[in-house]
Design a protein around this motif. Structure first.
Motif, PDB file in Angstrom:
ATOM      1  N   PHE A 251       0.830  -1.206   0.000  1.00 53.21           N
ATOM      2  CA  PHE A 251       0.000   0.000   0.000  1.00 53.21           C
ATOM      3  C   PHE A 251       0.865   1.257   0.000  1.00 53.21           C
ATOM      4  N   LEU A 252       1.879   1.289   0.870  1.00 57.27           N
ATOM      5  CA  LEU A 252       2.745   2.468   0.945  1.00 57.27           C
ATOM      6  C   LEU A 252       3.471   2.710  -0.369  1.00 57.27           C
ATOM      7  N   ASP A 253       3.947   1.634  -1.000  1.00 60.37           N
ATOM      8  CA  ASP A 253       4.660   1.775  -2.271  1.00 60.37           C
ATOM      9  C   ASP A 253       3.735   2.296  -3.371  1.00 60.37           C
ATOM     10  N   ASN A 254       2.554   1.689  -3.501  1.00 60.54           N
ATOM     11  CA  ASN A 254       1.625   2.095  -4.561  1.00 60.54           C
ATOM     12  C   ASN A 254       1.062   3.487  -4.318  1.00 60.54           C
ATOM     13  N   CYS A 255       0.727   3.762  -3.055  1.00 63.28           N
ATOM     14  CA  CYS A 255       0.193   5.078  -2.711  1.00 63.28           C
ATOM     15  C   CYS A 255       1.228   6.171  -2.979  1.00 63.28           C
ATOM     16  N   CYS A 273       1.147   9.061   2.814  1.00 63.16           N
ATOM     17  CA  CYS A 273       0.653   7.682   2.724  1.00 63.16           C
ATOM     18  C   CYS A 273       0.796   6.951   4.052  1.00 63.16           C
ATOM     19  N   ARG A 274       1.867   7.233   4.784  1.00 63.29           N
ATOM     20  CA  ARG A 274       2.026   6.606   6.093  1.00 63.29           C
ATOM     21  C   ARG A 274       0.962   7.137   7.056  1.00 63.29           C
ATOM     22  N   CYS A 275       0.662   8.409   6.964  1.00 57.64           N
ATOM     23  CA  CYS A 275      -0.403   9.009   7.770  1.00 57.64           C
ATOM     24  C   CYS A 275      -1.745   8.333   7.461  1.00 57.64           C
ATOM     25  N   THR A 276      -2.006   8.111   6.167  1.00 59.45           N
ATOM     26  CA  THR A 276      -3.255   7.463   5.761  1.00 59.45           C
ATOM     27  C   THR A 276      -3.349   6.057   6.325  1.00 59.45           C
ATOM     28  N   LEU A 277      -2.268   5.305   6.202  1.00 62.35           N
ATOM     29  CA  LEU A 277      -2.255   3.931   6.694  1.00 62.35           C
ATOM     30  C   LEU A 277      -2.437   3.896   8.210  1.00 62.35           C
ATOM     31  N   THR A 278      -1.734   4.760   8.926  1.00 63.61           N
ATOM     32  CA  THR A 278      -1.844   4.800  10.386  1.00 63.61           C
ATOM     33  C   THR A 278      -3.265   5.122  10.822  1.00 63.61           C
ATOM     34  N   ALA A 279      -3.891   6.074  10.116  1.00 60.86           N
ATOM     35  CA  ALA A 279      -5.269   6.440  10.453  1.00 60.86           C
ATOM     36  C   ALA A 279      -6.219   5.265  10.225  1.00 60.86           C
ATOM     37  N   MET A 280      -6.033   4.545   9.134  1.00 64.47           N
ATOM     38  CA  MET A 280      -6.905   3.403   8.852  1.00 64.47           C
ATOM     39  C   MET A 280      -6.690   2.274   9.855  1.00 64.47           C
ATOM     40  N   GLN A 281      -5.440   2.054  10.262  1.00 61.20           N
ATOM     41  CA  GLN A 281      -5.168   1.003  11.240  1.00 61.20           C
ATOM     42  C   GLN A 281      -5.757   1.358  12.597  1.00 61.20           C
ATOM     43  N   ALA A 282      -5.756   2.645  12.933  1.00 61.87           N
ATOM     44  CA  ALA A 282      -6.224   3.077  14.242  1.00 61.87           C
ATOM     45  C   ALA A 282      -7.720   2.859  14.423  1.00 61.87           C
ATOM     46  N   GLY A 284      -9.666   0.704  12.524  1.00 70.39           N
ATOM     47  CA  GLY A 284     -10.147  -0.587  12.041  1.00 70.39           C
ATOM     48  C   GLY A 284     -10.485  -0.627  10.568  1.00 70.39           C
ATOM     49  N   LEU A 285     -10.367   0.493   9.862  1.00 70.28           N
ATOM     50  CA  LEU A 285     -10.701   0.508   8.444  1.00 70.28           C
ATOM     51  C   LEU A 285      -9.738  -0.375   7.641  1.00 70.28           C
ATOM     52  N   TRP A 286      -8.466  -0.383   8.027  1.00 66.84           N
ATOM     53  CA  TRP A 286      -7.477  -1.164   7.288  1.00 66.84           C
ATOM     54  C   TRP A 286      -7.807  -2.654   7.303  1.00 66.84           C
ATOM     55  N   SER A 287      -8.137  -3.193   8.467  1.00 67.76           N
ATOM     56  CA  SER A 287      -8.476  -4.622   8.546  1.00 67.76           C
ATOM     57  C   SER A 287      -9.742  -4.931   7.756  1.00 67.76           C
ATOM     58  N   ASN A 288     -10.700  -4.010   7.754  1.00 71.85           N
ATOM     59  CA  ASN A 288     -11.924  -4.215   6.959  1.00 71.85           C
ATOM     60  C   ASN A 288     -11.614  -4.212   5.466  1.00 71.85           C
ATOM     61  N   LEU A 289     -10.702  -3.331   5.048  1.00 72.25           N
ATOM     62  CA  LEU A 289     -10.314  -3.273   3.628  1.00 72.25           C
ATOM     63  C   LEU A 289      -9.586  -4.546   3.199  1.00 72.25           C
ATOM     64  N   LEU A 290      -8.773  -5.085   4.075  1.00 70.20           N
ATOM     65  CA  LEU A 290      -8.075  -6.327   3.733  1.00 70.20           C
ATOM     66  C   LEU A 290      -9.061  -7.466   3.526  1.00 70.20           C
ATOM     67  N   ARG A 291     -10.142  -7.460   4.312  1.00 69.68           N
ATOM     68  CA  ARG A 291     -11.153  -8.507   4.163  1.00 69.68           C
ATOM     69  C   ARG A 291     -12.041  -8.291   2.946  1.00 69.68           C
ATOM     70  N   ASP A 292     -12.274  -7.013   2.594  1.00 68.91           N
ATOM     71  CA  ASP A 292     -13.192  -6.702   1.492  1.00 68.91           C
ATOM     72  C   ASP A 292     -12.613  -5.547   0.671  1.00 68.91           C
ATOM     73  N   PRO A 293     -11.554  -5.809  -0.109  1.00 71.27           N
ATOM     74  CA  PRO A 293     -10.842  -4.724  -0.804  1.00 71.27           C
ATOM     75  C   PRO A 293     -11.650  -4.033  -1.890  1.00 71.27           C
ATOM     76  N   ASP A 294     -12.721  -4.651  -2.384  1.00 70.00           N
ATOM     77  CA  ASP A 294     -13.509  -4.052  -3.465  1.00 70.00           C
ATOM     78  C   ASP A 294     -14.728  -3.290  -2.965  1.00 70.00           C
ATOM     79  N   ASN A 295     -14.865  -3.155  -1.666  1.00 71.69           N
ATOM     80  CA  ASN A 295     -16.011  -2.439  -1.097  1.00 71.69           C
ATOM     81  C   ASN A 295     -15.869  -0.945  -1.364  1.00 71.69           C
ATOM     82  N   LEU A 296     -16.763  -0.406  -2.170  1.00 74.42           N
ATOM     83  CA  LEU A 296     -16.656   1.008  -2.578  1.00 74.42           C
ATOM     84  C   LEU A 296     -16.792   1.953  -1.399  1.00 74.42           C
ATOM     85  N   SER A 297     -17.656   1.619  -0.452  1.00 76.11           N
ATOM     86  CA  SER A 297     -17.838   2.486   0.706  1.00 76.11           C
ATOM     87  C   SER A 297     -16.554   2.572   1.531  1.00 76.11           C
TER      88      SER A 297
END
Length: 324
Positions: A251-255, A273-282, A284-297
């Motif tokens: 994610f960090l490389d592509n972002c 990009c690191r700020c974005t990732l940290t915010a998503m991990q904090a 729970g959005l990151w774990s949800n995206l890993l489970r459902d990467p195509d979810n538009l919401s």
């Protein structure tokens, strides 16, 4: 007659196992994005890996000659060979499950099994025969390689382009040459009685030496277990965010690449990009995206956090492309 093990050979195997552990840990750290060492492509790292493989195959040849130089002991030979073949099949199956097409098709265990079959008759010949055969096999890729050996069906030969990638590829040519040279060395050692007596009498004098001998005595078990332990430990650290996980690194490389295309400074892009990732991990959005990467919401939520980080890191940051 049961052949007594030489602690010196086990110690040398222990050193080779330590070197292998260093190499594989470095590869795992690169995989998780903890380091940027070019373990998979750097010439120094490739030479290091080749030296480790050659050492294992050479020592396999030495052991083969010591075990069968006085007469081939067929039952122990076939028993050992079946164990190695089963272990090689397990490595292929395990890496297929984890890596898919990058699986090990003909790795170090496959090479030891096949090389043992090739080298066994030489244990009953003059050391010069094994040495000459070893030199010939080492030269085969330069003398006999060609498109006739291309394709995955011939990958075991080492004489063509297999057309597939693999994390561990140790074909018969040139690697069986190392086993044959090991057979020659073992036969010479048996002829040099004073050296053989010294090798039989040697014992490790330190705790590290005794540990190395123990590891070398159980080298197959260590080989099979060390990577699951190393990789699994790093995976657990990544799961609790103590080190980057592979998905985070990608994610960090592509972002960062997408961000840089829009004209933002590379260092700022990495920070955004690191700020974005940290915010998503904090939250729970990151774990949800890993489970459902195509979810538009979820992806819209990710872009909102990205834009928040853009505003916090760069002013102005016009025309930022959404994260992909």
């Amino acid at each position: 007659m049961t052949q007594r093990r030489l602690p010196l050979l086990d110690a040398l195997r222990g050193i080779a196992l330590l070197a292998m552990g260093i190499y594989h840990l470095s590869w795992d750290l690169l995989w998780f994005g903890v380091v940027d060492w070019q373990v998979d492509t750097g010439m120094g790292w490739r030479a290091f890996a080749a030296a480790i493989a050659a050492t294992f195959l050479f020592l396999a040849g030495v052991s083969l000659s010591l075990a069968h130089g006085g007469g081939i002991r067929w039952r122990p030979f076939w028993r050992r060979l079946l164990v190695i073949v089963a272990a090689a099949a397990a490595v292929s199956a395990g890496t297929w499950y984890v890596l898919g097409d990058g699986m090990v098709r003909f790795g170090i265990l496959h090479a030891i099994a096949a090389s043992s079959l090739v080298a066994l008759p030489f244990t009953r010949l003059h050391p010069a025969a094994a040495a000459l055969a070893g030199a010939g096999v080492l030269a085969l890729p330069a003398l006999a390689a060609g498109p006739a050996f291309d394709g995955p069906l011939w990958l075991w030969t080492g004489l063509g382009d297999p057309g597939v990638a693999s994390v561990d590829y140790v074909p018969l040519a040139p690697w069986t040459g190392a086993t044959l040279l090991g057979v020659a060395a073992g036969l010479l050692l048996q002829r040099a009685r004073p050296l053989m007596m010294l090798a039989r009498r040697w014992q490790p004098g330190s705790r590290a030496g005794r540990l190395g001998v123990l590891a070398g005595r159980h080298s197959l078990a260590v080989y099979l277990l060390h990577q699951p332990v190393l990789f699994g430990s790093l995976w657990l650290l990544a799961a609790v965010h103590l080190i980057p996980d592979r998905a985070s690194t990608d994610f960090l490389d592509n972002c960062s690449l997408t961000c840089a295309v829009s004209g933002v400074d590379e260092a700022d892009c990495r920070a955004i990009c690191r700020c974005t990732l940290t915010a998503m991990q904090a939250d729970g959005l990151w774990s949800n995206l890993l489970r459902d990467p195509d979810n538009l919401s979820l992806r819209e939520d990710m872009n909102l956090r990205h834009q928040t980080c853009v505003l916090g890191e760069t002013r102005p940051a016009q025309g930022q492309t959404p994260v992909r």
